[in-house]
Design an enzyme around this catalytic site. Structure first.
Site, PDB file in Angstrom:
ATOM      1  N   PHE A 152      -0.172  13.149   5.372  1.00 38.72           N
ATOM      2  CA  PHE A 152      -0.822  12.214   4.447  1.00 38.72           C
ATOM      3  C   PHE A 152      -0.215  10.840   4.669  1.00 38.72           C
ATOM      4  O   PHE A 152       0.976  10.626   4.470  1.00 38.72           O
ATOM      5  CB  PHE A 152      -0.639  12.606   2.971  1.00 38.72           C
ATOM      6  N   ASP A 237       7.189   7.607   8.356  1.00 40.63           N
ATOM      7  CA  ASP A 237       6.539   7.211   7.109  1.00 40.63           C
ATOM      8  C   ASP A 237       7.417   7.712   5.963  1.00 40.63           C
ATOM      9  O   ASP A 237       7.377   8.879   5.594  1.00 40.63           O
ATOM     10  CB  ASP A 237       5.125   7.805   7.024  1.00 40.63           C
ATOM     11  N   LYS A 266       5.581   2.437  -2.059  1.00 40.19           N
ATOM     12  CA  LYS A 266       5.812   3.081  -3.363  1.00 40.19           C
ATOM     13  C   LYS A 266       7.003   2.469  -4.133  1.00 40.19           C
ATOM     14  O   LYS A 266       6.849   1.433  -4.746  1.00 40.19           O
ATOM     15  CB  LYS A 266       5.926   4.589  -3.184  1.00 40.19           C
TER      16      LYS A 266
END
Ligand code: PLP
Length: 410
Positions: A152, A237, A266
């Site tokens: 993802f 990531d 985030k």
């Protein structure tokens, strides 16, 4: 608050009214649990009826420092009164200090600031391709990037092109070419997939949306060794896994692995503003030249002020230490539930993927019951729920989380 405002607030503000309004006006790209949050502090959120819940999702790890961390809200408030946006056409007195501190935290030379996680992933893909053509010497338009099954990385057209989740992927074609998928954790498959045109391997050191999937022991070290040997960039990531979540600054640190490129997002925005970044050495990020990439809001003074405050919190090591210490408490508690409604637990720091016994209930049903029990969590992929409480959580609150989960599964 004036009487008129108070009266307006009181009319039609029940949980069901808010949900009906949202269901009528908000496009259905999410399936939220039936709770309407109106305030939050630390690890606790309060709904419109005044009921309190322990937030064990923490904005998918965007709220690693909890809601309204005083150092972060102070940085934001202070910057709101100074200047919030300059555009990159000019310098601001915020961007240099933020990038200096973030580069130091990551041990790299340069920072390219963006806003959302998906934008940072897109940026890393562009950087890897440009590096491939200009430094590695790959023939134009031939660059390939290896990605992992179950990945993802966000929701843009290029990123969903290499997602194997049909819901994220289907009916968004035509798809961006240039990606090869290999099974996550399978070193031989990765080695076999590398060709002269491979410019990068893009991976999550722990797959978050996949359900906190931890690769086999030694895998990341072997990927680092392989990519170095074959002249391929390793892009990590760390948007969800990074910035203290696993008990280390980066999940790669758990294996003493240093990727060529960190992709961050985030928690970098402290749960206040979207802040993302690509962090790498000059030998890689140096391929970016004026005009070849950009963003109107990327690196804006408000984002930079908050981002620098986040880096300041991480520089002390306090939150990494908390995640390690309280992660052990969480691991012990969850371990005691295995075989009692839980099939398996995968955990690093304060980040756990919990597989609910499918014979008992779905992940969604577990989340519904946890909500009734005063705990907010989110299911991912059927029977898995992900726990990622803010790192400011206290030990008795970890105990409460485990106890509530135990009750729900009984
Ligand atoms: C959330 C996430 C993204 C996308 O970030 P957005 O800010 O939602 O675009 C990318 N990669 C990983 C690993 C994520 O967890």
């Amino acid at each position: 608050m004036s009487e008129t405002t108070a009266a307006t607030d009181a009319v039609g503000s029940s949980t069901q009214d808010h949900i009906s309004l949202a269901e009528h006006w908000v496009a259905s790209n999410y399936h939220p649990l039936p709770v309407v949050i109106s305030r939050a502090e630390g690890v606790w959120v309060t709904d419109v009826d005044g009921r309190r819940y322990l937030d064990a999702l923490a904005g998918y790890s965007a709220l690693n420092f909890g809601h309204g961390h005083p150092a972060l809200t102070a940085a934001a408030r202070d910057q709101l009164d100074r200047v919030t946006l300059t555009s990159r056409a000019f310098h601001s007195d915020r961007l240099g200090p933020f990038c200096r501190d973030l580069a130091a935290l990551a041990g790299k030379d340069l920072v390219l600031p963006m806003n959302t996680g998906a934008e940072a992933v897109e940026t890393a893909i562009k950087v890897a391709r440009k590096w491939g053509y200009e430094v590695k010497g790959v023939p134009e338009d031939q660059a390939r990037i290896i990605v992992m099954a179950g990945n993802f990385h966000g929701r843009t057209t290029t990123i969903v092109s290499f997602s194997d989740d049909p819901i994220a992927h289907d009916h968004y074609g035509p798809y961006t070419p240039g990606f090869d998928t290999v099974p996550y954790g399978d070193l031989a498959a990765l080695e076999a997939a590398i060709t002269d045109d491979t410019v990068a391997v893009l991976l999550e050191p722990i797959q978050g949306e996949g359900g906190v999937i931890i690769p086999p022991e030694g895998y990341l070290t072997a990927v680092r060794e392989l990519t170095t040997r074959r002249g391929v960039l390793m892009l990590a990531d760390e948007i969800q896994s990074g910035l203290g979540r696993t008990g280390r600054t980066f999940a790669c640190d758990l294996d003493d692995v240093v990727p060529d490129v960190y992709i961050l997002g985030k928690a970098l925005g402290g749960g206040i503003v979207p802040v993302s970044a690509v962090v790498a050495d000059r030998s890689v990020l140096g391929v970016i030249t004026p005009g070849s990439h950009g963003s109107t809001f990327g690196g804006n003074p408000l984002a930079a002020a908050v981002g620098q405050a986040v880096v300041g919190l991480l520089a002390t090591g306090e939150y990494q230490e908390r995640a390690q210490r309280l992660g052990k408490v969480l691991a012990d508690g969850l371990g005691g539930l295995v075989g009692h409604g839980i099939d398996a637990v995968r955990i690093r720091g304060l980040w756990a993927g919990v597989d609910i016994d499918p014979a008992l209930m779905t992940g969604r049903e577990a989340c519904r019951r946890l909500l009734d029990g005063g705990v907010l969590v989110k299911d991912t992929h059927g029977s898995t729920i992900r726990l990622a409480p803010p790192l400011v959580i206290e030990e008795d609150e970890v105990d409460l989380l485990v106890t509530t989960l135990g009750q729900v599964l009984r």
